[in-house]
Design a protein around this motif. Structure first.
Motif, PDB file in Angstrom:
ATOM      1  N   GLY A  22       0.945  -1.214  -0.014  1.00 52.07           N
ATOM      2  CA  GLY A  22       0.189  -0.003   0.083  1.00 52.07           C
ATOM      3  C   GLY A  22       0.933   1.116   0.081  1.00 52.07           C
ATOM      4  N   ARG A  23       0.288   2.396  -0.217  1.00 48.77           N
ATOM      5  CA  ARG A  23       0.964   3.774  -0.187  1.00 48.77           C
ATOM      6  C   ARG A  23       0.367   4.730   0.519  1.00 48.77           C
ATOM      7  NH1 ARG A  23       1.486   6.778  -5.777  1.00 48.77           N
ATOM      8  NH2 ARG A  23      -0.567   7.586  -5.253  1.00 48.77           N
ATOM      9  N   ALA A  24       1.051   5.584   1.410  1.00 50.06           N
ATOM     10  CA  ALA A  24       0.613   6.687   2.130  1.00 50.06           C
ATOM     11  C   ALA A  24       1.466   7.750   1.797  1.00 50.06           C
ATOM     12  CB  ALA A  24       0.863   6.411   3.609  1.00 50.06           C
ATOM     13  N   ILE A  29       7.067  13.233   2.139  1.00 52.31           N
ATOM     14  CA  ILE A  29       7.761  11.678   2.101  1.00 52.31           C
ATOM     15  C   ILE A  29       6.647  10.950   1.765  1.00 52.31           C
ATOM     16  CG2 ILE A  29       8.548   9.960   3.630  1.00 52.31           C
ATOM     17  CD1 ILE A  29       9.939  11.959   5.524  1.00 52.31           C
ATOM     18  N   THR A  30       6.815   9.781   1.001  1.00 50.55           N
ATOM     19  CA  THR A  30       5.796   9.164   0.481  1.00 50.55           C
ATOM     20  C   THR A  30       6.278   7.506   1.370  1.00 50.55           C
ATOM     21  OG1 THR A  30       5.500   9.893  -1.651  1.00 50.55           O
ATOM     22  CG2 THR A  30       4.916   7.370  -1.071  1.00 50.55           C
ATOM     23  N   VAL A  31       5.303   7.110   1.889  1.00 54.23           N
ATOM     24  CA  VAL A  31       5.528   5.687   2.563  1.00 54.23           C
ATOM     25  C   VAL A  31       4.756   4.565   2.031  1.00 54.23           C
ATOM     26  CG1 VAL A  31       5.333   4.504   5.049  1.00 54.23           C
ATOM     27  CG2 VAL A  31       5.614   6.948   4.847  1.00 54.23           C
ATOM     28  N   ARG A  32       5.654   3.598   1.835  1.00 57.07           N
ATOM     29  CA  ARG A  32       5.089   2.364   1.069  1.00 57.07           C
ATOM     30  C   ARG A  32       5.058   1.182   2.117  1.00 57.07           C
ATOM     31  NH1 ARG A  32       3.580   1.946  -4.767  1.00 57.07           N
ATOM     32  NH2 ARG A  32       3.924   3.778  -5.622  1.00 57.07           N
ATOM     33  N   SER A 106       0.388  10.817   6.977  1.00 59.59           N
ATOM     34  CA  SER A 106       0.366  10.039   5.985  1.00 59.59           C
ATOM     35  C   SER A 106       0.017   8.695   6.602  1.00 59.59           C
ATOM     36  CB  SER A 106       1.440   9.978   5.185  1.00 59.59           C
ATOM     37  OG  SER A 106       1.991  10.955   4.574  1.00 59.59           O
ATOM     38  N   LEU A 107       0.811   8.164   7.467  1.00 59.84           N
ATOM     39  CA  LEU A 107       0.585   6.966   8.460  1.00 59.84           C
ATOM     40  C   LEU A 107      -0.647   6.837   8.914  1.00 59.84           C
ATOM     41  CD1 LEU A 107       4.049   5.837   9.656  1.00 59.84           C
ATOM     42  CD2 LEU A 107       3.150   5.179   7.603  1.00 59.84           C
ATOM     43  N   GLY A 108      -1.344   8.021   9.520  1.00 61.01           N
ATOM     44  CA  GLY A 108      -2.560   7.794  10.102  1.00 61.01           C
ATOM     45  C   GLY A 108      -3.635   7.789   9.060  1.00 61.01           C
TER      46      GLY A 108
END
Length: 117
Positions: A22-24, A29-32, A106-108
């Motif tokens: 998934g992607r946030a 910063i992009t978090v995968r 993003s993670l939230g």
């Protein structure tokens, strides 16, 4: 106290996360992320020359992302996962607090982060 951090190191690991995970996406910063069956939480950090710039800037970006991971790790709601942090900021134009807020947001939204800091 052991300060080393087990991280993703191989190209196939990053490609697996990009392909199946998934992607946030944040502004900086992009978090995968890819939930796994075992192995605990293993982060990976990417700072490309195209997005971040010269080597000293990429190194700073990776240091900041590692520190953000260390601070947020206790709040990650996944037990086993590969998580890739991708820098899309220039360290000279960004503050560390902005990055933390960006990753928390993003993670939230992705439902990965639990509780409040």
């Amino acid at each position: 106290m052991d300060m080393t951090l087990d991280t993703l190191k191989h190209t196939h690991q990053f490609r697996t996360v990009y392909r199946d995970g998934g992607r946030a996406r944040g502004r900086r910063i992009t978090v995968r992320f890819l939930p796994r069956e075992e192995g605990g939480i293993v982060p990976g950090f990417v700072a490309s020359k195209k997005n971040v710039g010269k080597a000293c800037r990429r190194n700073r970006a990776k240091r900041w992302m590692r520190e953000i991971y260390r601070r947020l790790r206790p709040r990650v709601g996944l037990e086993h996962a590969w998580i890739v942090f991708i820098a899309e900021f220039r360290p000279a134009e960004t503050t560390f607090q902005e990055l933390i807020a960006d990753v928390e947001s993003s993670l939230g939204r992705a439902g990965i982060l639990t509780g409040c800091g």
